[in-house]
Write an enzyme that holds these catalytic residues in place. Structure first.
Site, PDB file in Angstrom:
ATOM      1  N   ASP A 119       8.329   1.578   0.561  1.00 14.30           N
ATOM      2  CA  ASP A 119       8.108   0.404   1.390  1.00 14.30           C
ATOM      3  C   ASP A 119       9.042  -0.686   0.868  1.00 14.30           C
ATOM      4  O   ASP A 119       9.561  -0.599  -0.254  1.00 14.30           O
ATOM      5  CB  ASP A 119       6.638  -0.021   1.265  1.00 14.30           C
ATOM      6  N   ASP A 121       8.912  -4.743   1.688  1.00 14.35           N
ATOM      7  CA  ASP A 121       8.332  -6.036   1.322  1.00 14.35           C
ATOM      8  C   ASP A 121       7.214  -5.859   0.299  1.00 14.35           C
ATOM      9  O   ASP A 121       6.292  -5.050   0.491  1.00 14.35           O
ATOM     10  CB  ASP A 121       7.779  -6.739   2.560  1.00 14.35           C
ATOM     11  N   GLU A 128       7.822 -11.176   0.962  1.00 14.71           N
ATOM     12  CA  GLU A 128       7.572 -10.749   2.328  1.00 14.71           C
ATOM     13  C   GLU A 128       8.611 -11.451   3.206  1.00 14.71           C
ATOM     14  O   GLU A 128       8.599 -12.679   3.338  1.00 14.71           O
ATOM     15  CB  GLU A 128       6.157 -11.120   2.766  1.00 14.71           C
ATOM     16  N   ARG A 164       3.288 -12.598  14.721  1.00 14.74           N
ATOM     17  CA  ARG A 164       4.045 -13.308  13.683  1.00 14.74           C
ATOM     18  C   ARG A 164       5.486 -13.559  14.108  1.00 14.74           C
ATOM     19  O   ARG A 164       6.060 -14.621  13.824  1.00 14.74           O
ATOM     20  CB  ARG A 164       3.986 -12.514  12.369  1.00 14.74           C
ATOM     21  N   SER A 207      10.463   0.093   6.509  1.00 13.77           N
ATOM     22  CA  SER A 207       9.857  -1.230   6.440  1.00 13.77           C
ATOM     23  C   SER A 207       9.266  -1.676   7.767  1.00 13.77           C
ATOM     24  O   SER A 207       9.863  -1.471   8.836  1.00 13.77           O
ATOM     25  CB  SER A 207      10.923  -2.246   6.011  1.00 13.77           C
ATOM     26  N   GLY A 208       8.102  -2.317   7.684  1.00 13.96           N
ATOM     27  CA  GLY A 208       7.555  -3.033   8.822  1.00 13.96           C
ATOM     28  C   GLY A 208       8.233  -4.381   8.995  1.00 13.96           C
ATOM     29  O   GLY A 208       7.859  -5.160   9.867  1.00 13.96           O
ATOM     30  N   LYS A 252       6.236   5.209   9.844  1.00  8.11           N
ATOM     31  CA  LYS A 252       6.588   5.394   8.432  1.00  8.11           C
ATOM     32  C   LYS A 252       6.365   6.840   7.999  1.00  8.11           C
ATOM     33  O   LYS A 252       7.213   7.447   7.330  1.00  8.11           O
ATOM     34  CB  LYS A 252       5.770   4.439   7.551  1.00  8.11           C
ATOM     35  N   ASP A 275       2.473  -0.798  -0.789  1.00  9.69           N
ATOM     36  CA  ASP A 275       1.507  -1.777  -1.296  1.00  9.69           C
ATOM     37  C   ASP A 275       0.424  -2.144  -0.301  1.00  9.69           C
ATOM     38  O   ASP A 275      -0.554  -2.791  -0.671  1.00  9.69           O
ATOM     39  CB  ASP A 275       2.229  -3.062  -1.733  1.00  9.69           C
ATOM     40  N   ASN A 278      -0.481  -0.475   5.871  1.00  7.44           N
ATOM     41  CA  ASN A 278       0.529   0.101   6.753  1.00  7.44           C
ATOM     42  C   ASN A 278       1.261   1.273   6.112  1.00  7.44           C
ATOM     43  O   ASN A 278       1.971   2.014   6.798  1.00  7.44           O
ATOM     44  CB  ASN A 278       1.535  -0.989   7.162  1.00  7.44           C
TER      45      ASN A 278
END
Length: 323
Positions: A119, A121, A128, A164, A207-208, A252, A275, A278
């Site tokens: 991952d 962030d 982030e 967001r 990554s998201g 992912k 972390d 997700n």
């Protein structure tokens, strides 16, 4: 053929743990006794542990570890599950403060090619990214609250991402360059990635967050693969929308399987690190899953945890030479 496993005790090099890498008597006594009790309950006879670690460097304090090779285990899934429940009776707390205890597969260091998938962030990097972007719009606190809830698994990730990103509408595209320059790798990240690649393994990041930030980072590190969301841009400004498919937990996990197949890496030779909630599906698809300073939702389901601020300690869990 029965699978082989090891038990690992891993701790930062604080004054209390400074000798863990070098001296059996300096290993935390509580950790050693907990490992021995767990093995006895499983009817296993523990060998003498081996010790190692990495000293402090420019990234900060190092870490030390003790490893008890258990060898091949009959009925490995049940035995490993029992050992983990004894070593980590509360999955969101350390049984021995300051010490991470884990049961990990030995197949990772049998000479086969590995795929490390990270991952981004709060894992590969310290920040982030969406919060860095939101700070330029004066909405950092608002966006950070939604991010935290999504990473705890309290909100649908895709819906929370769209909400967001809407807060970023109108930001000049040059802000992305400023954010790229502000990104900081997690301590030990560069060492871990470089060593994996130098040994012929593969390293990927999924990554998201956003491709416009991840791509320069992936190029800098020489990553084998990377994937992230694409921020919409029109007339030199962010549109407040994500273009294409959202990189959520299902994407992912699919990325992990796609890249492992492309690189000829067996599923049990994949190491996944994350972390937040997700990352749960991605970790479930890996041979070794690691929750890195993670939210409780991920700590409950990961094979192993790292609760110290050094990403290169993943190499110690995986039994990589020199870690």
């Amino acid at each position: 053929m029965p699978s082989a496993f090891s038990v690992i005790a891993l701790a930062p090099n604080t004054p209390a743990n400074a000798g863990l890498a070098h001296d059996v008597d300096a290993a935390p006594r509580d950790a050693a006794s907990l490992v021995e009790r767990a093995a006895a309950e499983a009817g296993l006879s523990l060998p003498q542990p081996v010790f190692g670690g990495h000293p402090g460097d420019a990234d900060g304090p190092g870490y030390g570890w003790a490893r008890w090779p258990l060898g091949a285990l009959e009925d490995a899934p049940a035995t490993v599950a029992m050992l983990r429940s004894v070593l980590r009776p509360d999955p969101v707390a350390q049984a021995v403060p300051g010490v991470d205890l884990a049961v990990v597969p030995d197949d990772l260091h049998d000479g086969g090619r590995l795929l490390l998938i990270l991952d981004v962030d709060s894992t590969l990097i310290q920040q982030e990214v969406i919060e860095l972007l939101a700070a330029h719009a004066g909405r950092e606190a608002e966006v950070a609250a939604v991010t935290d809830a999504a990473m705890r698994g309290e909100l649908d990730f895709a819906r929370s991402l769209h909400a967001r990103v809407e807060a970023l509408a109108g930001l000049p595209v040059r802000v992305i360059t400023e954010v790229v320059e502000a990104v900081r790798l997690s301590p030990g990240a560069e060492r871990l990635v470089a060593a994996m690649l130098a040994d012929g393994h593969r390293v990927a990041a999924v990554s998201g967050g956003f491709d416009q930030v991840l791509t320069p980072l992936a190029e800098r590190l020489g990553l084998s693969h990377h994937r992230a969301n694409l921020l919409g841009v029109r007339d030199g400004a962010l549109t407040g929308r994500v273009e294409g498919t959202v990189v959520d937990r299902a994407v992912k996990a699919a990325s992990l399987r796609e890249w492992a197949a492309r690189d000829g890496v067996a599923p049990d030779h994949v190491i996944a690190v994350g972390d937040g909630a997700n990352d749960a599906d991605m970790l479930a698809a890996a041979g070794l899953s690691v929750a890195y300073n993670a939210k409780p939702a991920l700590r409950r389901v990961a094979d192993a945890q790292l609760n110290l601020p050094r990403l290169d300690a993943v190499g110690a869990l995986a039994g990589l030479p020199g870690f």
